[in-house]
Motif scaffolding. Structure first.
Motif, PDB file in Angstrom:
ATOM      1  N   ARG A  76     -24.479 -28.377 -38.994  1.00  0.00           N
ATOM      2  CA  ARG A  76     -25.353 -28.050 -38.406  1.00  0.00           C
ATOM      3  C   ARG A  76     -26.313 -26.976 -39.766  1.00  0.00           C
ATOM      4  O   ARG A  76     -27.753 -26.802 -39.135  1.00  0.00           O
ATOM      5  N   TYR A  77     -25.920 -26.284 -40.232  1.00  0.00           N
ATOM      6  CA  TYR A  77     -26.959 -26.201 -41.396  1.00  0.00           C
ATOM      7  C   TYR A  77     -26.364 -26.549 -42.515  1.00  0.00           C
ATOM      8  O   TYR A  77     -27.090 -26.155 -43.738  1.00  0.00           O
ATOM      9  N   GLU A  91     -24.057 -14.225 -24.484  1.00  0.00           N
ATOM     10  CA  GLU A  91     -22.719 -14.205 -24.230  1.00  0.00           C
ATOM     11  C   GLU A  91     -21.612 -12.521 -24.754  1.00  0.00           C
ATOM     12  O   GLU A  91     -20.111 -12.739 -24.298  1.00  0.00           O
ATOM     13  N   ARG A 102     -23.486 -21.293 -43.133  1.00  0.00           N
ATOM     14  CA  ARG A 102     -24.535 -20.928 -43.025  1.00  0.00           C
ATOM     15  C   ARG A 102     -25.407 -20.855 -43.521  1.00  0.00           C
ATOM     16  O   ARG A 102     -25.870 -21.849 -44.597  1.00  0.00           O
TER      17      ARG A 102
HETATM   18  O1  LIG Z   1     -26.721 -18.913 -34.768  1.00  0.00           O
HETATM   19  P1  LIG Z   1     -26.212 -19.656 -34.737  1.00  0.00           P
HETATM   20  O2  LIG Z   1     -25.531 -21.029 -35.570  1.00  0.00           O
HETATM   21  O3  LIG Z   1     -25.951 -20.447 -33.542  1.00  0.00           O
HETATM   22  O4  LIG Z   1     -24.380 -19.333 -34.545  1.00  0.00           O
HETATM   23  C1  LIG Z   1     -24.426 -18.410 -32.564  1.00  0.00           C
HETATM   24  C2  LIG Z   1     -23.231 -18.229 -33.463  1.00  0.00           C
HETATM   25  O5  LIG Z   1     -22.367 -17.618 -34.307  1.00  0.00           O
HETATM   26  C3  LIG Z   1     -22.036 -16.331 -33.327  1.00  0.00           C
HETATM   27  O6  LIG Z   1     -23.293 -15.199 -33.239  1.00  0.00           O
HETATM   28  C4  LIG Z   1     -21.041 -15.917 -34.064  1.00  0.00           C
HETATM   29  O7  LIG Z   1     -20.920 -15.729 -35.723  1.00  0.00           O
HETATM   30  P2  LIG Z   1     -22.015 -14.452 -36.495  1.00  0.00           P
HETATM   31  O8  LIG Z   1     -20.555 -13.550 -36.922  1.00  0.00           O
HETATM   32  O9  LIG Z   1     -22.584 -15.122 -37.854  1.00  0.00           O
HETATM   33  O10 LIG Z   1     -22.237 -13.240 -35.390  1.00  0.00           O
HETATM   34  C5  LIG Z   1     -21.594 -16.436 -32.335  1.00  0.00           C
HETATM   35  O11 LIG Z   1     -21.409 -15.445 -31.362  1.00  0.00           O
HETATM   36  C6  LIG Z   1     -23.243 -17.171 -31.704  1.00  0.00           C
HETATM   37  O12 LIG Z   1     -22.172 -18.639 -30.493  1.00  0.00           O
END
Ligand SMILES: O=P(O)(O)OC[C@H]1O[C@](O)(COP(=O)(O)O)[C@@H](O)[C@@H]1O
Ligand SMILES: [Mn+2]
Length: 656
Positions: free
Chosen positions: A263-264, A512, A212
């Motif tokens: 994506r980022y 989720e 990110r």
């Molecule tokens: O914020 P984005 O890029 O849409 O990513 C969402 C994805 O990241 C996640 O939250 C996992 O990342 P985290 O460990 O930072 O929560 C997934 O559960 C979710 O599908």
């Protein structure tokens, strides 16, 4: 440290005996060491800081390292009590955080006598602050935190009282000479860094350094620098696993992390920092994909806005790698029935014309579909050019020297969980069912839950990392499971709905579903059960988690203070949710405090306007009396050494 803990458990007591008797052979030598160790045991417990979910936000992270998680400023406040105005205090604090930048500004502002006066005042203040931060440590530890070239001078200044008339002239002569010999700025910089180091003795990073944000590599570099005396540990987060998995040759981990980088808008980390060749991927992307709003990069890197052509190219790459990821998931799910992830087989649920998808008895329209490379008759089959792309990515990842240097550090200092000074540190969760019973994975007839699940996953992760040429074995597949599996302690959710988020509008499909751990963890009895499972004292221990951003208005401290969540949103995209810039938990001899940081803008802004991001501190727990080194894990190890030395002393006195 870990070696010492083994001693503490007594399993290697004979090794310790031989090591110590070889090192200390005479009665005076043994007696001196006993005196030294017992004195250390009585010093106050050093300060630990806990941070998590840094997500590549290097500047904010650096700021927190430099300000000792807010601790530098409180030390200045205590040391100089009523002697400084708030502005003077702020300026002095920023000199300690950013010495070279502040010195450059001082040279612009002051000349001649004013500059000389500034040096004299600043030297005196820094020495006083250094002495104040050093009181908790032995002279030898303080010396090790100093820049070697200034040890002699600094010790003279530190341990000689300038208020004694005899020493006054001597003291000021050293300072004058540093200025005359043009070493003043160097000494100031070195001393500020020593103060930073001594303010926080040990950093725990509770996962998710990567993804990110713009510069996770620099976060790792600064941790490597900071770790010279083994003062950093890491509990892996699900995002870190993708990068470890990448270095271990997991195509699925690579596809996921390249997708997130696109994506980022962070592909430059791959190309410029880790030397990963994206040429094949870019060519494939251009051939099969057009512009697509669902795949437009989320935000630009802060250093420069992207052009329209770059945006289009990233959008195409994003689609190409997402599709490779979805195709790779199919065979992995099929070859690992034990992962119980059949419900994540999605490409085969698409209609032949890709206009709809059948999920859980519903038909949903597909929006922003981009399935040009998918054959409805065999949807998981990679086109030869897709296969070539992923093969070349795996090749690049497994051969990137810099990536391996960084991942070696993550392997060396990292683990699935850590038991440290009575607390349990882990990124995500301990998977449980609704009744709080431990659940996990059944592999080759053995079911792993609770602590065993963590240990099994860590053993496999280390195996996969040591064998990068094995690419579809169980250990490598388990790396991907750690990222996204329903009972992964690092993921903690039932489904990762990436596909649904890209292609289906109905938000119901995006849920989720968190593991029951996340509501049960509010209950102190549940936390006690977890602590017992990890062989920690349920009465005095805490569980420390990252992973789930603490939403505005939600309390990060739960279960009668036994459960603390420290994901406060260093990650910029998550600051809307948390309303703050991040948390650091501090554990010192007086107890635990949670430090709240305000969002960090830029380094230049922070320095120019002296804006600090620390705000409130809240005491999580206050000790009835100051805790000492004796009450820490290191203390337990030192006590074992004292016992062995005392035994040896008695033997020598008896003529043995
Ligand atoms: O914020 P984005 O890029 O849409 O990513 C969402 C994805 O990241 C996640 O939250 C996992 O990342 P985290 O460990 O930072 O929560 C997934 O559960 C979710 O599908
Ligand atoms: Mn996470």
């Amino acid at each position: 440290m870990s070696q010492k803990l083994v001693y503490a458990k007594g399993s290697c007591i004979m090794d310790l005996y031989s090591e110590l008797t070889a090192k200390y052979q005479t009665v005076p030598a043994i007696a001196t060491e006993i005196i030294n160790l017992e004195a250390i045991l009585n010093l106050p417990k050093p300060t630990e800081a806990f941070m998590s979910d840094i997500h590549g936000e290097y500047n904010a992270f650096q700021h927190v390292l430099r300000n000792g998680s807010g601790n530098v400023k409180s030390k200045i406040r205590s040391c100089f009590r009523d002697e400084m105005t708030e502005t003077t205090l702020q300026r002095f604090a920023f000199l300690v955080y950013y010495p070279s930048e502040r010195l450059a500004a001082i040279h612009q502002e002051l000349q001649g006598d004013d500059l000389q006066q500034w040096y004299l005042t600043t030297f005196r203040r820094l020495i006083r602050l250094l002495a104040f931060t050093a009181t908790k440590y032995t002279r030898s530890k303080v010396r090790k935190a100093m820049a070697p070239e200034f040890v002699y001078i600094t010790e003279e200044l530190l341990y000689n009282d300038a208020d004694t008339p005899d020493k006054l002239a001597y003291y000021w002569q050293i300072i004058r000479n540093l200025i005359v010999l043009e070493q003043a700025d160097e000494w100031i910089e070195a001393t500020c860094r020593t103060i930073q180091r001594l303010t926080v003795d040990h950093f725990h990073i509770v996962g998710d350094i990567y993804d990110r944000g713009p510069a996770p590599d620099q976060v790792v570099e600064s941790l490597i620098k900071r770790d010279q005396r083994h003062s950093v540990d890491i509990q892996w987060g699900n995002h870190d696993i993708l990068w470890i998995g990448g270095a271990a040759g997991s195509a699925l981990c690579i596809a996921n992390l390249v997708r997130i980088s696109a994506r980022y808008n962070n592909l430059s980390i791959l190309e410029d920092v880790y030397g990963i060749n994206l040429r094949h991927l870019a060519r494939l992307a251009e051939q099969y994909y057009q512009d697509n709003p669902a795949f437009s990069p989320k935000m630009g890197r802060s250093d420069r806005p992207i052009t329209e052509a770059e945006r289009l190219q990233i959008t195409q790459i994003h689609q190409a790698i997402a599709m490779i990821q979805f195709k790779l998931e199919g065979p992995a799910i099929k070859r690992r029935p034990e992962f119980e992830m059949d419900h994540r087989l999605l490409l085969d649920k698409l209609a032949a014309d890709f206009s709809t998808i059948q999920l859980n008895g519903h038909t949903y329209p597909i929006t922003n579909g981009c399935f040009a490379t998918v054959d409805p008759a065999d949807p998981y089959r990679l086109l030869p050019e897709e296969q070539e792309v992923i093969d070349s990515l795996v090749e690049s990842f497994t051969h990137s020297e810099k990536l391996h240097r960084h991942m070696d550090f993550l392997m060396d200092r990292g683990s699935m969980y850590l038991r440290y000074n009575r607390n349990l540190l882990l990124h995500g969760c301990v998977p449980v069912d609704e009744d709080g019973n431990f659940i996990g994975l059944t592999i080759e007839g053995t079911t792993y839950t609770g602590r065993q699940l963590f240990d099994m996953l860590e053993a496999n992760l280390r195996l996969a990392y040591s064998q990068p040429t094995e690419k579809a074995d169980l250990a490598t597949d388990l790396l991907w499971y750690l990222w996204t599996g329903p009972n992964s302690p690092l993921f903690g959710k039932h489904d990762m709905t990436t596909f649904e988020r890209y292609f289906i509008k109905d938000p119901a499909t995006h849920a989720e579903g968190r593991n029951a751990y996340y509501h049960l963890r509010k209950d102190p009895d549940f936390i006690k059960k977890i602590l017992r499972e990890f062989v920690l004292d349920p009465e005095v221990g805490h569980v420390i988690n990252g992973h789930t951003p603490v939403k505005k208005g939600t309390d990060p401290i739960m279960a009668n203070n036994k459960m603390i969540v420290i994901d406060g949103g260093f990650s910029k995209p998550y600051q809307k949710t948390t309303g703050i810039g991040g948390y650091t938990l501090l554990d010192n001899s007086y107890g635990m405090q949670l430090v709240t940081h305000q969002p960090f803008t830029t380094k230049a802004d922070a320095i120019a306007n002296l804006t600090d991001i620390i705000s409130t501190r809240r005491v999580v727990e206050t000790e009835a009396r100051r805790r000492t080194v004796a009450e820490t894990d290191i203390g337990t190890a030192l006590q074992a050494e004292v016992e062995v030395l005392k035994r040896r002393l008695a033997e020598l006195r008896n003529g043995d």
